[in-house]
Design a protein around this motif. Sequence first.
Motif, PDB file in Angstrom:
ATOM      1  N   THR A  41     -50.144 -11.106   2.528  1.00  0.00           N
ATOM      2  CA  THR A  41     -49.054 -10.264   3.025  1.00  0.00           C
ATOM      3  C   THR A  41     -48.336  -9.541   1.911  1.00  0.00           C
ATOM      4  N   GLY A  42     -48.477 -10.003   0.668  1.00  0.00           N
ATOM      5  CA  GLY A  42     -47.773  -9.378  -0.444  1.00  0.00           C
ATOM      6  C   GLY A  42     -46.300  -9.702  -0.470  1.00  0.00           C
ATOM      7  N   ASP A  43     -45.882 -10.735   0.267  1.00  0.00           N
ATOM      8  CA  ASP A  43     -44.468 -11.076   0.348  1.00  0.00           C
ATOM      9  C   ASP A  43     -44.063 -11.882  -0.874  1.00  0.00           C
ATOM     10  N   GLU A  44     -42.967 -11.463  -1.501  1.00  0.00           N
ATOM     11  CA  GLU A  44     -42.489 -12.146  -2.696  1.00  0.00           C
ATOM     12  C   GLU A  44     -41.025 -12.488  -2.497  1.00  0.00           C
ATOM     13  N   ASN A  45     -40.740 -13.690  -2.064  1.00  0.00           N
ATOM     14  CA  ASN A  45     -39.361 -14.062  -1.778  1.00  0.00           C
ATOM     15  C   ASN A  45     -39.045 -15.424  -2.365  1.00  0.00           C
ATOM     16  N   GLU A  46     -37.839 -15.565  -2.848  1.00  0.00           N
ATOM     17  CA  GLU A  46     -37.405 -16.826  -3.416  1.00  0.00           C
ATOM     18  C   GLU A  46     -36.493 -17.539  -2.420  1.00  0.00           C
ATOM     19  N   PRO A  47     -36.819 -18.748  -1.986  1.00  0.00           N
ATOM     20  CA  PRO A  47     -35.985 -19.475  -1.029  1.00  0.00           C
ATOM     21  C   PRO A  47     -34.704 -19.971  -1.668  1.00  0.00           C
ATOM     22  N   ASP A  48     -33.836 -20.478  -0.825  1.00  0.00           N
ATOM     23  CA  ASP A  48     -32.523 -20.855  -1.325  1.00  0.00           C
ATOM     24  C   ASP A  48     -32.504 -22.218  -1.989  1.00  0.00           C
ATOM     25  N   PHE A 172     -39.399 -19.517 -13.825  1.00  0.00           N
ATOM     26  CA  PHE A 172     -40.092 -18.600 -14.726  1.00  0.00           C
ATOM     27  C   PHE A 172     -41.183 -17.924 -13.914  1.00  0.00           C
ATOM     28  N   TYR A 173     -40.953 -16.640 -13.653  1.00  0.00           N
ATOM     29  CA  TYR A 173     -41.861 -15.870 -12.793  1.00  0.00           C
ATOM     30  C   TYR A 173     -42.710 -14.966 -13.683  1.00  0.00           C
ATOM     31  N   CYS A 174     -44.014 -15.178 -13.636  1.00  0.00           N
ATOM     32  CA  CYS A 174     -44.916 -14.535 -14.586  1.00  0.00           C
ATOM     33  C   CYS A 174     -45.955 -13.699 -13.835  1.00  0.00           C
ATOM     34  N   SER A 175     -46.209 -12.483 -14.331  1.00  0.00           N
ATOM     35  CA  SER A 175     -47.261 -11.649 -13.774  1.00  0.00           C
ATOM     36  C   SER A 175     -47.939 -10.894 -14.905  1.00  0.00           C
ATOM     37  N   ARG A 176     -48.950 -10.107 -14.560  1.00  0.00           N
ATOM     38  CA  ARG A 176     -49.788  -9.495 -15.600  1.00  0.00           C
ATOM     39  C   ARG A 176     -49.097  -8.365 -16.350  1.00  0.00           C
ATOM     40  N   THR A 177     -48.368  -7.526 -15.640  1.00  0.00           N
ATOM     41  CA  THR A 177     -47.841  -6.313 -16.259  1.00  0.00           C
ATOM     42  C   THR A 177     -46.349  -6.166 -16.011  1.00  0.00           C
ATOM     43  N   HIS A 178     -45.711  -5.356 -16.846  1.00  0.00           N
ATOM     44  CA  HIS A 178     -44.286  -5.087 -16.668  1.00  0.00           C
ATOM     45  C   HIS A 178     -44.030  -4.334 -15.366  1.00  0.00           C
ATOM     46  N   SER A 179     -44.983  -3.500 -14.943  1.00  0.00           N
ATOM     47  CA  SER A 179     -44.778  -2.755 -13.696  1.00  0.00           C
ATOM     48  C   SER A 179     -44.735  -3.706 -12.503  1.00  0.00           C
ATOM     49  N   GLN A 180     -45.570  -4.756 -12.517  1.00  0.00           N
ATOM     50  CA  GLN A 180     -45.538  -5.744 -11.436  1.00  0.00           C
ATOM     51  C   GLN A 180     -44.236  -6.536 -11.465  1.00  0.00           C
ATOM     52  N   GLN A 183     -41.513  -4.438 -10.049  1.00  0.00           N
ATOM     53  CA  GLN A 183     -41.566  -4.425  -8.586  1.00  0.00           C
ATOM     54  C   GLN A 183     -40.913  -5.681  -8.021  1.00  0.00           C
ATOM     55  N   PHE A 184     -41.152  -6.817  -8.668  1.00  0.00           N
ATOM     56  CA  PHE A 184     -40.516  -8.058  -8.236  1.00  0.00           C
ATOM     57  C   PHE A 184     -39.000  -7.957  -8.354  1.00  0.00           C
ATOM     58  N   ALA A 185     -38.517  -7.396  -9.478  1.00  0.00           N
ATOM     59  CA  ALA A 185     -37.074  -7.237  -9.664  1.00  0.00           C
ATOM     60  C   ALA A 185     -36.484  -6.355  -8.573  1.00  0.00           C
ATOM     61  N   SER A 186     -37.224  -5.317  -8.200  1.00  0.00           N
ATOM     62  CA  SER A 186     -36.754  -4.425  -7.133  1.00  0.00           C
ATOM     63  C   SER A 186     -36.615  -5.180  -5.821  1.00  0.00           C
ATOM     64  N   GLU A 187     -37.581  -6.053  -5.517  1.00  0.00           N
ATOM     65  CA  GLU A 187     -37.501  -6.843  -4.290  1.00  0.00           C
ATOM     66  C   GLU A 187     -36.368  -7.866  -4.368  1.00  0.00           C
TER      67      GLU A 187
END
Length: 831
Positions: A41-48, A172-180, A183-187
């Motif tokens: 689904t591409g959903d990226e959410n952090e629970p409480d 600590f949230y890690c992904s391959r690129t700064h653009s990804q 996108q996480f920060a935007s969400e």
Amino acid sequence: MAAVPEDFHHPYTPYDIQLQFMQALYACLEDAKVGVFESPTGDENEPDWIIEFAKRESTRAITDKKNELEARLAKTRLEEERLKTTSENAARPRKKQKFDPVAGEPKPNAQSDSQFVLDEYNSDAEELSMPTRRVESDRLSASTLALLERFQGQVSTHDIDRNAEDEEIKIFYCSRTHSQLSQFASELRRVTIPSSIPSELNTGDKTKGSELEERVKHLSLGSRKALCINPKVSALENSTAINERCLDLQQHGVAAEQKCPYLPSKENEALSLQFRDHTLATVKDIEDLGMVGKRIGICPYYASRSVIKHSEIVTLPYPLLLQKSAREALNLSVKNHVVIIDEAHNLMDAISNIHSVSVTLSQLQTSLFQLTTYARKLKTRLKGKNRSYVAQVIRLVSSIADHLQSVLKGNTALEGSVRASDLMAGKGVDQINPYKLTRFLQESKLARKVDGYIDFSQQQDKTNSRAKTTTPVLFHVQSFLLSLMNPSAEGRLFYLKVQDDIQLNYMLLDPTNHFREIVEEARAVILAGGTMSPMSDYVNHLFSYVPSARLGTFSYGHVIPPENLMVMSLPKGIDGLEFDFTYDARDSEKMVMDLGKTVATVCDVIPDGIVAFFPSYDYLSRVLSTWKNRPINPKGDSILGLIQQRKTVLWESRDTTGRSEELLQEYSNTVNSGSGALLLSVIGGKLSEGINFSDRLGRGILVVGLPFPNIRSAVWQAKIKHIEEKTYQQSSGPEASKQSIAKAAGRDFYENACMRAVNQSIGRAIRHRNDYAAIVLIDKRYNKPDIQGKLPAWIRQSLVSSPTQTPVRTIVNGLPKFFAGHAKGSTRNDH
């Protein structure tokens, strides 16, 4: 089992499978487990759950501290909103700094080469009995780490900082690129989480409804290349050059006016605090962080480190988390914290690549020339120890180059394995102490001194001046030497002949131990991705040491209903030929022609855009050549012409990898014009990962063959052998049984590498709830249960059984019916 909350503060109403995903993730984190999550689904959410720890802290001292920090952040956020940056800058007059052309040295006389002489070096005091830190490919030396430690000690902070304990759980949230990560920060900006400050202790004015809002405190970490604000350094463009220049500007003995003026220190402590407050006031990505540093006038690369302990979510690219030396340099500990790896389907390869290094014979020869020139010209000014170590480096590089030269000239295969002992068989190399030489390479700055001297000499001669846009060659060589002298037990050496040159590769075959420290220290580790299948590699290899009670795998369906996807395998073509695209059989001209006719037929019944994936660029090129040049009738018509009567045909090649965006735009324009298009691409190429072919751009996905790696290659022979040996040692029972289990493990690992690539390509098409597409798997092997079992569950549930004896014409009869049922919504793009 942890009690799971009902409300995850999702910015939208989540789908059921998204809710299931979040519930399972929450439980995994609360129970301190290791989880592998597949959710397309591409959903990226952090629970409480992240606020639960703070809610349990009820002491007034801790709450007062939180209130004070939140008040500062609230004020800073208002400042940002009012854009009151002009007055801030005016209050900070800064003397203009002068930068010399040679990093880290006093401004030299134009005719002097003294600045390139190595500082006096003495290794007699080394404690060789002490364990040597594993040297990683980023070449972070002991002196660099010590410098960073001094920096950490220099920057004191407000009482809040000094009293704060790094107790609260971080992500600590890690992904391959700064653009990804951006996108996480935007969400993350969309998410509103209730305050963890107990209401009775909140110091806001409750009568006016102005209680302090506790925002998510997020920090983006990045490399110097991404964050450097010193124009004299960032202009170097190359990462290695930027790193070296930055460190040189901080060395002892560098005049104050020549140091970097943006480095945090006791003198600009107030700026460090201001940077912290602006960083945490709102969710910022890496570009935002750089802008904050520029506006305030402090280095965001270094200033961000003191912000880590105040952050709740820290985002960072793979190398900063996966390399121990990088974590040490950042003073970053994952102990008792949560680690989330996004886009984790390529994690094992990423770890291996980070800890692998290569060098070519031509680079070795160039570095050898530079080293000998340097040693000859400056020999009278090199102290005894330096002279001895430089001579050792020359002998070692010469020994490696000589062996590669013999392999290149010899009647050997194009690729093969290399023994370290053969590389170090040169005269006098056996007298070299690898631990001492390693330390010398790390601490002496030999590579920078030699490169600087060669450049200086060329400028003096005013001939053959070398461009400074690439990494100095000696840095490549030094990286390889460090790995050669500090090899991992899972590392192997390989050569590859490339035209008139030969490349030497040190490769990490097994990433398990390099990731183990993170897994064992962290509270919980989550690997997440849209397509993680097949998952057995994570269970059997990457996490083989993790108790089964702590390890879980989770695969969730797609947000689309099953009827929005049609998956079929085609074992035979229009002419009834069996599709066998194995390496030995795939060049059959008759089969390639039948493939073309079959693709033309599929193009008749799938509307809009179709993307076809081939195993390699070479094979796609051979197929295209056959389709173009072999006539199908007396008139001389070609297969390619037959297909182009249905759709415009575009294709990817090695030559187009630099202009992928142009190719995609042409494809998109063609599809949207209504004429339809077929895009021929390559699995593992630029278009097979990270590109979305949603809606009309991907009504059909064709996968031609299975992209198995070349099992005859030395690298894959070594990988499979390593897996078999490791599995054999971990197995029990009779000898024959252990051997059988080991062989099966090697075969499974090989198939998984292939199917993971296939699954990534398949996942390009379905991108939102109202999307729909057909997936056609063209090869008889896709009918095998073990291959189908490695497809994601959401793909398998839509798989249409295809009898092996049924002609393709009867199979594709289902496609018009499938698309007719979705025709009304064919242009809808409801995300």
